[in-house]
Write a protein that holds these residues in place. Structure first.
Motif, PDB file in Angstrom:
ATOM      1  N   PHE A 284      43.139  32.341  47.719  1.00 56.19           N
ATOM      2  CA  PHE A 284      42.270  31.278  48.215  1.00 56.19           C
ATOM      3  C   PHE A 284      41.173  30.934  47.230  1.00 56.19           C
ATOM      4  CE2 PHE A 284      43.390  29.934  52.394  1.00 56.19           C
ATOM      5  CZ  PHE A 284      44.225  30.930  52.873  1.00 56.19           C
ATOM      6  N   MET A 285      40.812  31.911  46.427  1.00 60.46           N
ATOM      7  CA  MET A 285      39.747  31.656  45.482  1.00 60.46           C
ATOM      8  C   MET A 285      40.269  31.007  44.217  1.00 60.46           C
ATOM      9  SD  MET A 285      36.877  34.523  45.709  1.00 60.46           S
ATOM     10  CE  MET A 285      37.687  36.072  45.502  1.00 60.46           C
ATOM     11  N   GLY A 286      41.533  30.793  44.192  1.00 60.90           N
ATOM     12  CA  GLY A 286      42.076  30.122  43.026  1.00 60.90           C
ATOM     13  C   GLY A 286      42.555  31.075  41.952  1.00 60.90           C
ATOM     14  N   PHE A 287      42.374  32.365  42.196  1.00 55.07           N
ATOM     15  CA  PHE A 287      42.909  33.312  41.226  1.00 55.07           C
ATOM     16  C   PHE A 287      44.399  33.469  41.479  1.00 55.07           C
ATOM     17  CE2 PHE A 287      39.279  35.000  39.136  1.00 55.07           C
ATOM     18  CZ  PHE A 287      38.239  34.916  40.026  1.00 55.07           C
ATOM     19  N   SER A 288      45.123  33.572  40.429  1.00 49.09           N
ATOM     20  CA  SER A 288      46.526  33.859  40.653  1.00 49.09           C
ATOM     21  C   SER A 288      46.633  35.315  41.060  1.00 49.09           C
ATOM     22  CB  SER A 288      47.319  33.611  39.371  1.00 49.09           C
ATOM     23  OG  SER A 288      47.031  34.633  38.459  1.00 49.09           O
ATOM     24  N   SER A 289      47.799  35.655  41.570  1.00 52.11           N
ATOM     25  CA  SER A 289      47.971  37.033  42.021  1.00 52.11           C
ATOM     26  C   SER A 289      47.868  38.003  40.851  1.00 52.11           C
ATOM     27  CB  SER A 289      49.323  37.192  42.709  1.00 52.11           C
ATOM     28  OG  SER A 289      50.343  36.950  41.763  1.00 52.11           O
ATOM     29  N   ASN A 290      47.849  37.497  39.666  1.00 54.72           N
ATOM     30  CA  ASN A 290      47.748  38.368  38.504  1.00 54.72           C
ATOM     31  C   ASN A 290      46.466  39.181  38.486  1.00 54.72           C
ATOM     32  OD1 ASN A 290      50.174  37.407  37.439  1.00 54.72           O
ATOM     33  ND2 ASN A 290      49.138  35.620  36.581  1.00 54.72           N
ATOM     34  N   TYR A 291      45.466  38.711  39.196  1.00 57.41           N
ATOM     35  CA  TYR A 291      44.185  39.399  39.146  1.00 57.41           C
ATOM     36  C   TYR A 291      44.030  40.473  40.215  1.00 57.41           C
ATOM     37  CZ  TYR A 291      42.519  36.083  35.695  1.00 57.41           C
ATOM     38  OH  TYR A 291      42.360  35.361  34.542  1.00 57.41           O
ATOM     39  N   ASP A 292      44.991  40.537  41.132  1.00 57.86           N
ATOM     40  CA  ASP A 292      44.869  41.472  42.258  1.00 57.86           C
ATOM     41  C   ASP A 292      44.549  42.889  41.832  1.00 57.86           C
ATOM     42  OD1 ASP A 292      47.569  40.132  44.317  1.00 57.86           O
ATOM     43  OD2 ASP A 292      45.638  39.321  43.652  1.00 57.86           O
ATOM     44  N   ASN A 293      45.469  43.438  41.033  1.00 63.11           N
ATOM     45  CA  ASN A 293      45.318  44.848  40.689  1.00 63.11           C
ATOM     46  C   ASN A 293      44.045  45.120  39.918  1.00 63.11           C
ATOM     47  OD1 ASN A 293      47.486  45.915  41.938  1.00 63.11           O
ATOM     48  ND2 ASN A 293      48.851  45.762  40.189  1.00 63.11           N
ATOM     49  N   ALA A 294      43.744  44.249  38.972  1.00 68.61           N
ATOM     50  CA  ALA A 294      42.558  44.478  38.152  1.00 68.61           C
ATOM     51  C   ALA A 294      41.306  44.517  39.020  1.00 68.61           C
ATOM     52  CB  ALA A 294      42.439  43.387  37.096  1.00 68.61           C
ATOM     53  N   ILE A 295      41.214  43.556  39.928  1.00 71.37           N
ATOM     54  CA  ILE A 295      40.025  43.515  40.789  1.00 71.37           C
ATOM     55  C   ILE A 295      39.980  44.734  41.704  1.00 71.37           C
ATOM     56  CG2 ILE A 295      38.800  42.164  42.505  1.00 71.37           C
ATOM     57  CD1 ILE A 295      38.954  40.137  40.644  1.00 71.37           C
ATOM     58  N   THR A 296      41.138  45.097  42.251  1.00 72.26           N
ATOM     59  CA  THR A 296      41.180  46.296  43.098  1.00 72.26           C
ATOM     60  C   THR A 296      40.682  47.503  42.320  1.00 72.26           C
ATOM     61  OG1 THR A 296      43.135  45.410  44.187  1.00 72.26           O
ATOM     62  CG2 THR A 296      42.654  47.730  44.527  1.00 72.26           C
ATOM     63  N   GLY A 297      41.166  47.629  41.100  1.00 73.32           N
ATOM     64  CA  GLY A 297      40.767  48.762  40.273  1.00 73.32           C
ATOM     65  C   GLY A 297      39.277  48.776  40.019  1.00 73.32           C
ATOM     66  N   VAL A 298      38.724  47.615  39.686  1.00 72.75           N
ATOM     67  CA  VAL A 298      37.295  47.545  39.409  1.00 72.75           C
ATOM     68  C   VAL A 298      36.492  47.946  40.643  1.00 72.75           C
ATOM     69  CG1 VAL A 298      35.396  45.979  38.946  1.00 72.75           C
ATOM     70  CG2 VAL A 298      37.453  45.862  37.554  1.00 72.75           C
TER      71      VAL A 298
ATOM     72  N   ALA B 158      46.959  44.385  32.307  1.00 75.69           N
ATOM     73  CA  ALA B 158      48.207  44.071  31.620  1.00 75.69           C
ATOM     74  C   ALA B 158      48.771  42.739  32.119  1.00 75.69           C
ATOM     75  CB  ALA B 158      49.218  45.203  31.838  1.00 75.69           C
ATOM     76  N   LEU B 159      48.719  42.571  33.407  1.00 76.97           N
ATOM     77  CA  LEU B 159      49.232  41.344  33.994  1.00 76.97           C
ATOM     78  C   LEU B 159      48.430  40.130  33.512  1.00 76.97           C
ATOM     79  CD1 LEU B 159      51.509  40.620  35.816  1.00 76.97           C
ATOM     80  CD2 LEU B 159      50.020  40.925  37.790  1.00 76.97           C
ATOM     81  N   ILE B 160      47.124  40.311  33.473  1.00 80.11           N
ATOM     82  CA  ILE B 160      46.269  39.211  33.025  1.00 80.11           C
ATOM     83  C   ILE B 160      46.564  38.860  31.570  1.00 80.11           C
ATOM     84  CG2 ILE B 160      43.889  38.540  32.568  1.00 80.11           C
ATOM     85  CD1 ILE B 160      43.076  40.220  34.992  1.00 80.11           C
ATOM     86  N   VAL B 161      46.729  39.897  30.767  1.00 78.14           N
ATOM     87  CA  VAL B 161      47.061  39.644  29.356  1.00 78.14           C
ATOM     88  C   VAL B 161      48.353  38.862  29.252  1.00 78.14           C
ATOM     89  CG1 VAL B 161      47.782  40.754  27.215  1.00 78.14           C
ATOM     90  CG2 VAL B 161      45.788  41.609  28.434  1.00 78.14           C
ATOM     91  N   SER B 162      49.305  39.211  30.130  1.00 72.72           N
ATOM     92  CA  SER B 162      50.594  38.531  30.033  1.00 72.72           C
ATOM     93  C   SER B 162      50.463  37.044  30.357  1.00 72.72           C
ATOM     94  CB  SER B 162      51.606  39.185  30.973  1.00 72.72           C
ATOM     95  OG  SER B 162      51.361  38.794  32.301  1.00 72.72           O
ATOM     96  N   THR B 163      49.440  36.701  31.127  1.00 70.59           N
ATOM     97  CA  THR B 163      49.271  35.272  31.436  1.00 70.59           C
ATOM     98  C   THR B 163      48.676  34.520  30.264  1.00 70.59           C
ATOM     99  OG1 THR B 163      47.045  35.602  32.334  1.00 70.59           O
ATOM    100  CG2 THR B 163      48.882  35.777  33.873  1.00 70.59           C
ATOM    101  N   MET B 164      48.187  35.276  29.304  1.00 68.50           N
ATOM    102  CA  MET B 164      47.608  34.599  28.137  1.00 68.50           C
ATOM    103  C   MET B 164      48.688  34.216  27.146  1.00 68.50           C
ATOM    104  SD  MET B 164      44.293  36.843  27.292  1.00 68.50           S
ATOM    105  CE  MET B 164      43.327  37.649  28.530  1.00 68.50           C
ATOM    106  N   SER B 165      49.901  34.454  27.552  1.00 64.22           N
ATOM    107  CA  SER B 165      50.980  34.154  26.640  1.00 64.22           C
ATOM    108  C   SER B 165      51.646  32.853  27.042  1.00 64.22           C
ATOM    109  CB  SER B 165      51.989  35.295  26.669  1.00 64.22           C
ATOM    110  OG  SER B 165      53.244  34.851  26.254  1.00 64.22           O
TER     111      SER B 165
END
Lengths: 342, 348, 511
Positions: A284-298, B158-165
């Motif tokens: 909903f915030m416009g982040f793709s799901s790619n950010y899920d894990n990173a944010i969870t980890g942080v 890692a996933l975020i980096v992959s989106t930079m490609s």
């Protein structure tokens, strides 16, 4: 009122506030989020995590851990799924599932409390065995074609848009919380984790308490497995893998310490919602799901480091106070004492 | 306090009377005999699998299939160092993927040379290890929780980096220069993989490091009794932090070799390796409480586990795949390339 | 002035123990102890470190089992096999280090373990708190309490249990003056109700203030007992000493060495303050063995570990041959030439699962003697073997696990490690604690040998005999400060004991 103050001060409240803040932030960025359907979806998707996390909380209270919950969930889901697929009675399947969960819990509890094995190792071993059993039972294939009614029930709502399952889980959490805090033996779990020697000193049977906590954990994981079947509709050979870590994360977010003795079951319930809905919220915030894990980890790291630093600070303070108390301020103390005692 | 004194006297007496009383420590006290047991297990596996399907013993197939377990082999040696200090590292698996994707993106999209990309990946990943190690050693946060958070964070990165490609993340980056693919692809006499030789070299280095160097001695003592180590003037916190950098480095090597071997850089390489790594370390005779561990034992244990991973599907048709691997089970078609399984359930 | 121990028949006593023996392995801690506690009295139990007071109390509480003897509660023979049993007989011990649940509130801590309903407990708890008159916030978390407050919570636990017998183990060690007064008020109130109280303390003044009878424990037996009114302070001090105190003093005369007290001190502490000690001024001269006596909690170990870089320095300086080493890290302190043998070798000294060689050389890893990167195993083995031979340590080989050795031999290895770094100053903290007599002699011989090498030794010891025999000079610490210094000729067990308890009179007159 004192009671309200106490509630506000509780660690769980900060988790709730965090969740609410999260919702508000998302709503501010994307107002379409703030519908009952969307917010309810966050809760509904967390039901399986919630149950596993509450069970895990019991083992964390006593200062141990159970990393077999994932494969416990998977195995029960597999067996119950197969039974239902092949036409078994629902009640029977559920009873079998819960029994298996309790049995697994008993084995774990025996290993940790009676055989005094390190809990990480023992439950890790059990985890491996259960995974193997899963493959054997299902023959490596998926379990599909579950009864439609069973699957459809997962969408049935109870309160507003919240499903029966989730409401049930919340109710369960509340009941357990009351049992743990208001009954005379409810405190035993955290007592054992807080200070095992102290618990023995006041007459608590720590072995029995530890056994019980593992059985409860196993049963809750089993129930989660049954609900998983209903919600997802099929079981794969890797179902449940990784859930133990999500459960630990949910507990830690909810204020439970891995050292034991701290926290309630309400915290993990909130933490589970956070864990389950992060990706949903980020969308909903416009982040793709790619950010899920990173944010969870942080989030996890920040919260855990903060908790640890606060703990360490107060432990140091206590120690220094204790030592300072031993030093007399009056150099002539012994002379004064000598004179004063006659 | 008189109370504490008596406790210590008593404890000392009991300690002197019953050394290594727990079953686990008695087993590992005889690391030599434990290693023998592991060897016996391996031999049994050879016999059983070989009998069930003679193809198991064909060198070509054998070594090729062991390649899949190579990441576990390599990383478990380094995680042994971590666990000897009484810690645990469950973020290593995510660091493998991070290594891979950095190599891919840096080489393809950021204009690095392949070797520059590799260097960048190593530096970043070891820094990640240092970060977690710092939190564990200096901030006294529990290792399990820090590395749990790390596993989410680094796989997410890692996933975020992959989106930079320019390439879609699910496709993976390929087209690497032959010089790079040589690392993972070359086989001596068409049979013995270069990767395996690299692993054996690392094994020797790790053995020497742990058993013959002052550093290894500091690691062992820091794990055996950190307080006594501090009182001996050993900087236990720095030592402990460094072990997490070691395991991160091992994850990087594993990531490099895996990427080279598969010819593809993907952000989720190695995602399901954690349990196998921990199992290998523990099965190899490492005490969870720290202070005891054997590089040889862990090597044997990881080998035994690798044989099972290879032998079961071949000989008994039981699937034990790592979902993150592209070359394996056709059933993988159904899997989304996601970290730790059923993330998709959020979306229904 | 020996007094015969009480031999009341168990008939009139609230709690009686008869002939209690207890050994831990080969170490006999209690050698036939008999005590009576009458209703409505406060019995003071005093004794030096290691006399066995805590062990006896733990046996009464069911934490330890005893080897032989009898326990009677209210004339009934009992077997306290578990704490729960002891609790059910209304015996409660307030431990010296409070065993509270840090993450629970005060209220929860006090009511933990009871089999009653929570509402019943709440009313009872409130009644108990009101009775005591202490102002304690029941909703505070235990880990925010000061030590004094934790003590109070422990005492409340005892009161809640309507104990007939209350054991207080050094309850005032962390209390301020007015809190002590309040505590004494409570104790008197309980005593008047007929409750029997065993009061363990190091503070002789308190014996006279609160107790009606006193028992002196020494070396696992009751050396003296009687009504407090029949004792003077000096009587108590004498009772604490072993019978052959004078003989030891004679022997020590012969071993006197000549120390040059006009030379510059090798180690100097100037106005040194830290957690647990304040304004310590100390000088250690070349080749000297300086004894540092005092009771547990006096601050000696804290001072030593702070010098060693284990804790923060709050003020003052540490000078080694004039060089300022205040606040340096442990590694640097060792490199400068100061090393320390901890009093708790199990926690801070030994690597139990590692070999003798690894243990001996662990402090050498900072330097280059056993290698720069690779370990020089030959050198390591040579150093280890030389210490093993010199100290006559009983090992099957230098690769033997340290955990397999006896306490005495373990201690020799740890001492060896300390001296292997070629220090100028060694601080030994209770070096012969928990060691059997034979090994003790060995360790003394070792120390005498090492003195020949010119190393200065600060010997922290609660064993007065040891200090008398070995030390060239002695100082005592009491409640975090150095309170007396004794030259060789004044070192005797009497003086040391008195000063350790804060009861030494300069002019030696009887009180």
């Amino acid at each position: 009122m004192k009671a309200i103050k106490k509630i506000l001060k509780a660690r769980e409240s900060s988790s709730v506030l965090f969740l609410v803040a999260l919702f508000l932030v998302v709503g501010a960025i994307n107002p379409s989020f703030l519908s009952t359907a969307n917010v309810s979806a966050c809760f509904n998707t967390s039901v399986v995590y919630t149950l596993v996390a509450i069970g895990m909380a019991f083992t964390l209270f006593i200062g141990e851990i159970d990393v077999s919950v994932g494969s416990n969930l998977g195995l029960v889901a597999t067996i119950v799924g197969m039974m239902l697929r092949d036409g078994s009675n629902l009640m029977l399947a559920c009873c079998v599932g819960i029994f298996i969960g309790a049995l697994i819990g008993l084995i774990n509890g025996w290993g940790v409390a009676v055989m005094k094995a390190p809990s990480l190792i023992f439950t890790l071993g059990v985890n491996g065995v259960l995974r193997g059993l899963m493959y054997l039972v299902a023959g490596g294939a998926w379990v599909e074609n579950l009864p439609k009614a069973f699957k459809d029930f997962s969408a049935v709502t109870a309160v507003g848009d919240l499903t029966v399952y989730y409401c049930g889980a919340v109710l369960l959490a509340i009941v357990i919380h009351i049992l743990l805090t208001k009954t005379r033996h409810g405190h035993n779990f955290k007592a054992v984790g807080d200070n095992r020697a102290g618990a023995n000193l006041v007459g608590i049977n720590s072995t029995r308490t530890m056994l019980l906590s593992y059985v409860i954990c196993g049963v809750l994981a089993a129930i989660a497995g049954i609900i998983f079947c209903s919600r997802i509709g099929f079981v794969t050979s890797t179902t449940g893998s990784g859930y133990e870590m999500k459960a630990v994360a949910a507990c830690v977010l909810g204020g439970i310490s891995l050292a034991g003795g701290v926290g309630s079951v309400l915290g993990p319930a909130v933490g589970a919602v956070i864990m389950a809905s992060i990706s949903y919220l980020l969308t909903f915030m416009g982040f793709s799901s790619n950010y899920d894990n990173a944010i969870t980890g942080v989030i996890l790291i920040v919260i855990v480091v903060a908790d640890a630093l606060i703990q360490a600070r107060s432990a140091e303070k206590n120690r220094h106070a204790r030592l300072a108390a031993r030093v007399s301020d009056d150099v002539t103390a012994d002379v004064a004492a000598a004179k004063g005692g006659e | 306090m008189p109370e504490d004194r008596t406790k210590t006297v008593e404890a000392t007496q009991t300690k002197a009377a019953k050394p290594g009383a727990s079953l686990l420590s008695r087993i590992t006290a005889g690391q030599g005999s434990w290693n023998m047991l592991l060897m016996a297990l391996i031999i049994i596996e050879f016999v059983v699998f070989g009998a069930a399907n003679p193809k198991f013993l064909r060198p070509q197939l054998f070594f090729t299939s062991l390649n899949d377990s190579l990441p576990v082999f390599i990383i478990s040696i380094a995680v042994t160092f971590v666990m000897i200090t009484g810690g645990i590292d469950i973020q290593v698996a995510s660091l493998v993927g991070l290594t891979s994707i950095i190599i891919g993106v840096a080489w393809q999209d950021w204009g690095f040379s392949i070797w520059g990309a590799i260097l960048l990946a190593i530096v970043v990943v070891v820094a990640c290890g240092a970060f977690s190690g710092f939190l564990i050693a200096y901030c006294r946060v529990q290792a399990m929780v820090v590395t749990l958070g790390g596993s989410f964070l680094y796989s997410g990165l890692a996933l975020i980096v992959s989106t930079m490609s320019s390439t879609e993340s699910y496709q993976g980056i390929s087209g690497f220069p032959d010089a790079f693919k040589f690392l993972g692809g070359y086989k001596f006499f068409d049979v013995f993989p270069l990767q395996m030789a690299i692993y054996l070299l690392l094994l020797v280095i790790a053995f020497i490091l742990l058993n013959k160097s002052k550093y290894g001695r500091k690691v062992i003592l820091s794990g055996t009794n950190p307080r006594a180590a501090e009182y001996s003037g050993i900087n236990t916190r720095l030592t402990i932090m460094s072990t997490y950098m070691l395991s991160a480095f091992a994850a990087a090597i594993a990531g490099i070799l895996l990427t080279s071997y598969l010819g593809t850089a993907k952000s989720d390489l190695g995602s399901d390796l954690t349990m196998d790594i921990i199992t290998a370390v523990v099965l190899g005779g490492t005490l969870v409480t720290g202070g005891r561990g054997s590089v040889i034992g862990v090597a044997l244990a990881s080998f035994a586990i690798g044989l099972v991973r290879f032998g079961m599907p071949l000989c008994f048709k039981v699937s034990t795949q790592y979902p993150g691997h592209p070359h394996r089970n056709p059933a993988d078609r159904h899997h989304r390339w996601s970290f730790s399984g059923e993330q998709h359930q959020c979306r229904d | 002035m020996q007094r015969v121990p009480d031999t009341d028949t168990p008939g009139s006593a609230l709690l009686s123990v008869r002939g209690i023996f207890k050994s831990f392995g080969t170490n006999a801690v209690l050698k036939g102890v008999s005590i009576d506690l009458l209703p409505g009295e406060v019995l003071a139990l005093i004794g030096g470190n290691g006399a066995g007071k805590s062990t006896l109390m733990k046996i009464i509480m069911g934490i330890y089992t005893y080897d032989s003897g009898e326990i009677y509660v209210d004339n009934e023979r009992v077997e306290h096999n578990s704490t729960k049993e002891a609790l059910s007989r209304s015996v409660y011990m307030v431990p010296q280090e409070p065993l509270l649940f840090p993450n629970m509130t005060v209220g929860e801590n006090i009511t933990m373990g009871f089999d009653k309903s929570p509402s019943e407990l709440e009313t009872e708890l409130q009644a108990a708190v009101d009775e005591i008159g202490w102002h304690l916030d029941l909703s505070r978390k235990a880990n925010t309490l000061s030590i004094a407050e934790q003590e109070m919570v422990e005492i409340l636990r005892g009161i809640m249990r309507h104990s007939k017998v209350l054991i207080l183990d050094e309850p005032t060690s962390a209390l301020a003056f007015d809190e002590v007064k309040a505590l004494f008020g409570v104790i008197k109130g309980l005593r008047d109700k007929g409750i029997g109280i065993i009061y363990i303390t190091h503070r002789l003044a308190e014996v006279f203030e609160i107790a009606s009878r006193v028992c002196i424990m020494r070396d696992g037996i009751i050396a003296m007992a009687g009504n407090v009114s029949e004792f003077t302070r000096d009587d108590l001090v004498k009772g604490l000493l072993p019978p052959n105190a004078e003989k030891t003093a004679e022997r020590a005369e012969k071993a006197a060495r000549s120390i040059d007290y006009d030379a510059d001190p090798v180690l100097e502490l100037r106005d040194f303050s830290g957690y647990g000690f304040k304004h310590v001024n100390l000088k250690l001269y070349p080749g000297e063995m300086l004894g540092l006596a005092g009771v547990v909690g006096a601050g000696r170990t804290e001072m030593a570990t702070t010098v060693f870089g284990r804790d923060k320095v709050l003020g003052g300086k540490v000078l080694l041959n004039g060089r300022d080493i205040t606040g340096l890290s442990t590694k640097k302190v060792i490199a400068a030439g100061v090393n320390y043998v901890s009093e708790d070798r199990f926690c801070y000294g030994i690597f139990s699962l590692r070999s003798v060689a690894e243990n001996t050389t662990s402090a050498l890893l900072g330097g280059k003697r056993i290698g720069s990167f690779f370990l020089k195993r030959d050198e390591e083995n040579r150093i280890t073997q030389s210490y093993v031979d010199d100290f006559r340590t009983k090992v099957t080989g230098i690769s033997q696990d340290l955990g397999d050795l006896s306490g005495g031999n373990q201690q020799k290895i740890v001492i060896g490690r300390t001296f292997a770094t070629n220090p100028k100053v060694v601080i030994l903290d209770e070096p012969t604690r928990g060691i059997d007599a034979a090994s003790r002699g060995d360790v003394y011989a070792v120390l005498q040998e090492l003195r020949q090498t010119g190393v200065s030794i600060l010997l922290i010891s609660s064993d007065m005999e040891e200090v008398v025999e070995l030390a060239d000079r002695a100082v005592t610490m009491y409640q975090g400060r150095i309170n007396h210094e004794f030259s060789k000729r004044d070192i005797n067990q009497d003086n040391l004991m008195a000063a350790s308890f804060g009861a030494y009179h300069e002019d030696g007159e009887d009180a």
